[in-house]
Design an enzyme around this catalytic site. Sequence first.
Site, PDB file in Angstrom:
ATOM      1  N   ARG A  71       7.390   3.069  -4.095  1.00 27.68           N
ATOM      2  CA  ARG A  71       8.349   4.179  -4.163  1.00 27.68           C
ATOM      3  C   ARG A  71       9.140   4.305  -2.873  1.00 27.68           C
ATOM      4  O   ARG A  71      10.326   3.986  -2.808  1.00 27.68           O
ATOM      5  CB  ARG A  71       7.613   5.495  -4.478  1.00 27.68           C
ATOM      6  CG  ARG A  71       8.538   6.651  -4.892  1.00 27.68           C
ATOM      7  CD  ARG A  71       9.166   7.415  -3.758  1.00 27.68           C
ATOM      8  NE  ARG A  71       8.187   8.054  -2.889  1.00 27.68           N
ATOM      9  CZ  ARG A  71       8.500   8.733  -1.812  1.00 27.68           C
ATOM     10  NH1 ARG A  71       9.766   8.855  -1.426  1.00 27.68           N
ATOM     11  NH2 ARG A  71       7.559   9.285  -1.037  1.00 27.68           N
ATOM     12  N   ASP A  72       8.482   4.713  -1.803  1.00 29.09           N
ATOM     13  CA  ASP A  72       9.182   4.949  -0.542  1.00 29.09           C
ATOM     14  C   ASP A  72       9.695   3.646   0.064  1.00 29.09           C
ATOM     15  O   ASP A  72      10.718   3.628   0.742  1.00 29.09           O
ATOM     16  CB  ASP A  72       8.235   5.642   0.440  1.00 29.09           C
ATOM     17  CG  ASP A  72       8.964   6.454   1.492  1.00 29.09           C
ATOM     18  OD1 ASP A  72      10.202   6.498   1.449  1.00 29.09           O
ATOM     19  OD2 ASP A  72       8.300   7.035   2.361  1.00 29.09           O
TER      20      ASP A  72
ATOM     21  N   ASN B  40       8.235   2.662   6.813  1.00 33.28           N
ATOM     22  CA  ASN B  40       6.985   3.399   6.998  1.00 33.28           C
ATOM     23  C   ASN B  40       6.019   2.628   7.890  1.00 33.28           C
ATOM     24  O   ASN B  40       6.184   1.438   8.125  1.00 33.28           O
ATOM     25  CB  ASN B  40       6.310   3.616   5.643  1.00 33.28           C
ATOM     26  CG  ASN B  40       7.113   4.484   4.721  1.00 33.28           C
ATOM     27  OD1 ASN B  40       8.261   4.177   4.411  1.00 33.28           O
ATOM     28  ND2 ASN B  40       6.526   5.567   4.243  1.00 33.28           N
TER      29      ASN B  40
ATOM     30  N   HIS C 182       2.035  11.051   6.802  1.00 34.19           N
ATOM     31  CA  HIS C 182       2.995  10.063   6.293  1.00 34.19           C
ATOM     32  C   HIS C 182       3.944   9.722   7.434  1.00 34.19           C
ATOM     33  O   HIS C 182       4.828  10.503   7.778  1.00 34.19           O
ATOM     34  CB  HIS C 182       3.746  10.694   5.103  1.00 34.19           C
ATOM     35  CG  HIS C 182       4.775   9.824   4.471  1.00 34.19           C
ATOM     36  ND1 HIS C 182       4.624   9.323   3.198  1.00 34.19           N
ATOM     37  CD2 HIS C 182       5.977   9.398   4.901  1.00 34.19           C
ATOM     38  CE1 HIS C 182       5.711   8.616   2.878  1.00 34.19           C
ATOM     39  NE2 HIS C 182       6.543   8.650   3.904  1.00 34.19           N
TER      40      HIS C 182
ATOM     41  N   HIS D 224       6.661   7.274   9.653  1.00 32.75           N
ATOM     42  CA  HIS D 224       7.682   6.228   9.695  1.00 32.75           C
ATOM     43  C   HIS D 224       7.680   5.622  11.100  1.00 32.75           C
ATOM     44  O   HIS D 224       7.138   6.212  12.043  1.00 32.75           O
ATOM     45  CB  HIS D 224       9.049   6.791   9.317  1.00 32.75           C
ATOM     46  CG  HIS D 224       9.195   7.035   7.849  1.00 32.75           C
ATOM     47  ND1 HIS D 224      10.068   6.343   7.046  1.00 32.75           N
ATOM     48  CD2 HIS D 224       8.545   7.897   7.025  1.00 32.75           C
ATOM     49  CE1 HIS D 224       9.964   6.761   5.795  1.00 32.75           C
ATOM     50  NE2 HIS D 224       9.047   7.708   5.762  1.00 32.75           N
TER      51      HIS D 224
ATOM     52  N   CYS E   9      14.524   6.452   4.218  1.00 30.37           N
ATOM     53  CA  CYS E   9      14.912   7.551   3.340  1.00 30.37           C
ATOM     54  C   CYS E   9      16.424   7.584   3.188  1.00 30.37           C
ATOM     55  O   CYS E   9      17.145   7.561   4.193  1.00 30.37           O
ATOM     56  CB  CYS E   9      14.419   8.888   3.909  1.00 30.37           C
ATOM     57  SG  CYS E   9      14.949  10.321   2.959  1.00 30.37           S
TER      58      CYS E   9
END
Length: 306
Positions: A16-17, A250, A208, A210, A241
């Site tokens: 996803r990310d 990430n 989470h 980055h 993002c």
Amino acid sequence: MTSLPKRIQITEVGPRDGLQNQAKLIPTNKKIELIDALSLTGLRSIEVTAFVHPKWIPQLSDADEVFAGIKRNENVKYSALVPNERGWSRALAAGIDEVGVLAAATETFSMRNTNTSIKGSMERIQPITRHAASCGIDVRGYISCVIECPYENKTDLMVVRLIAEQMLDMGISTIVLGETVGVAVPSDIRKLYDVLDGVLSPEESVLHLHNTHGHALECANEAMLCGVVQFDTSCGGLGGCPYAPGAEGNLATEDLVSFANKEGIETGIDFDSLASASRLIEQELDCNLKSTAYRAFQDAQTRPSE
């Protein structure tokens, strides 16, 4: 806490990310291949996709097809992010194990990312959380920009505390603290958890990270010393993002697993299998993944024997 934990839990967010900000659209069958490979690495939690309008994130427009196509491992929890009730309805129909909902700690990022204010995003989350609970589905509550915002600079940590408190009051089971911009240093992580004291304990949170400025692994180490044992990471260091200009990938799953292995911290993840899964998406993207541990592993595999 002054020592590293014996075990950490990693949620893989690469599908996803990791893919939502790629210039190249990845074919659905290749996403399924990646997720199926990740499902065999020992990971217990994978964020598969996001059920969003294709106009906003075209890279994830095939969310329904991806969920329908994966071979589910009974030991893996498969989650997806949803921005609103329409996305939640699609996710529920797809048979997700866990749903992610989203708020941001600054007003500008909230408007850019979810097209509503912080207050509006919390109001949007509430019925989804209530319905998920009635269906027996766990909820992950993401808070973006917990350290810094690409539009407003430093984040007011008291806003992060307030949002976390409101999410917990709604019954959200897991709070994910998103360092969306990737500029944090270890002292920022300790300040974050100092402010959250009494509302959200480190061991109950998910961090989470980055890696824009290259300090994500250092921040993860500091977080563990604070008591954090749950992390989001992305295979190969993919990520970014669409609404955070300049934010890099990430924290790489390989980098965190490699660090954990060196420190004697259990993850349950097989590094070789993980690297093989990342290789699949690297070949599809036709680029070099940024993970330091992954690159070292690949270089060792291709180095001529003496």
